[in-house]
Design a protein around this motif. Structure first.
Motif, short mmCIF file in Angstrom:
data_model
loop_
_atom_site.label_atom_id
_atom_site.label_comp_id
_atom_site.label_asym_id
_atom_site.label_seq_id
_atom_site.Cartn_x
_atom_site.Cartn_y
_atom_site.Cartn_z
N ARG A 95 65.58 60.88 98.30
CA ARG A 95 63.99 60.58 97.93
C ARG A 95 64.06 61.18 96.44
O ARG A 95 64.41 62.62 96.58
N LYS A 103 60.05 56.39 96.50
CA LYS A 103 60.86 55.38 97.56
C LYS A 103 62.09 56.16 98.08
O LYS A 103 62.59 56.88 97.00
N TYR B 33 56.87 52.56 105.25
CA TYR B 33 58.11 52.11 104.48
C TYR B 33 58.41 50.79 105.19
O TYR B 33 58.62 50.87 106.48
N PHE B 45 65.19 48.77 100.34
CA PHE B 45 63.79 48.99 100.28
C PHE B 45 63.18 48.04 99.81
O PHE B 45 63.33 47.45 98.91
N GLN B 48 56.34 50.53 99.92
CA GLN B 48 55.90 51.73 100.43
C GLN B 48 54.45 51.84 100.14
O GLN B 48 53.79 51.30 99.26
#
Lengths: 116, 113
Positions: A95, A103, B33, B45, B48
């Motif tokens: 992070r 993110k 997330y 990813f 978020q």
């Protein structure tokens, strides 16, 4: 550019030996956090350990410890006295910053096999 | 038990269809997330949210969208599904500050046929 690098796709280790899983990272932010997660074959993601960039000491949680070398931008996970149940996929994550809008990115993982 | 609930656990659907994945975060966590994990791959990813607002975006396709509701649960909508969208979709929550780790749900396994 890849920010989290795990160079060991797979590892085989004898039971009861110590294991070191490598993780290097890349960031220009002075404030960041590093995480390790375990994913057994059942699929769930299990949080293992955290290291903050300003932490003076290496993090430890039971048999898990994090070998944090800030200048080298490495955060290796050390598992002492490995057990058969440690066989799993292990992910390093980072992070950047401490804002709410950050993110958390993951490396590609290392698959660890513990041999009896 | 992480305290994060994802439904459904499994989803099988056909190409071109649309599905909605649901996530309830851990009590007290404001950040949600979403991640996609394809076969033998790491976690990618997607997006978020923090307290209802989108805060960070990753490699999320335009066919995908998400939102976080006032009660903090979140939904990930996947439309015009393709075979390559087959994956394990994880939701995770955190307090959203500093050293707070992500707590993951058990994932939704999506199979597109």
């Amino acid at each position: 550019a890849q920010k989290i690098t795990q160079t060991q796709p797979g590892m085989f280790v004898q039971e009861k030996e110590a294991v070191t899983l490598d993780c290097t990272y890349d960031t220009s932010d002075p404030s960041y956090g590093l995480f390790w997660y375990k994913q057994p074959s059942s699929g769930e993601m299990i949080f293992l350990i955290y290291q903050g960039s300003y932490d003076q000491q290496n993090a430890t949680e039971g048999r898990y410890s994090l070998n944090f070398q800030k200048a080298r931008k490495s955060a290796n996970l050390v598992i002492s006295a490995s057990q058969l149940g440690d066989s799993a996929m292990y992910f390093c994550a980072m992070r950047e910053g401490t804002n709410r809008d950050d993110k958390i990115i993951f490396g590609k993982g290392t698959r660890l096999h513990i041999l009896p | 038990d992480s305290g994060v609930t994802q439904t459904p656990k499994h989803l099988i659907t056909a190409t071109g269809q649309r599905v909605t994945l649901r996530c309830s975060p851990r009590s007290g966590d404001l950040s949600v997330y979403w991640y996609q994990q394809s076969l033998d791959q790491g976690l990618q990813f997607l997006i978020q949210y923090y307290n209802g607002e989108e805060r960070a975006k990753g490699n999320i396709l335009e066919r995908f969208s998400a939102q976080q509701f006032p009660d903090l649960h979140s939904e990930l909508n996947l439309s015009s599904l393709e075979l390559g969208d087959s994956a394990l979709y994880f939701c995770a929550s955190s307090a959203g500050v500093g050293n707070s780790p992500l707590h993951f749900g058990n994932g939704t396994r999506l199979t597109v046929t």
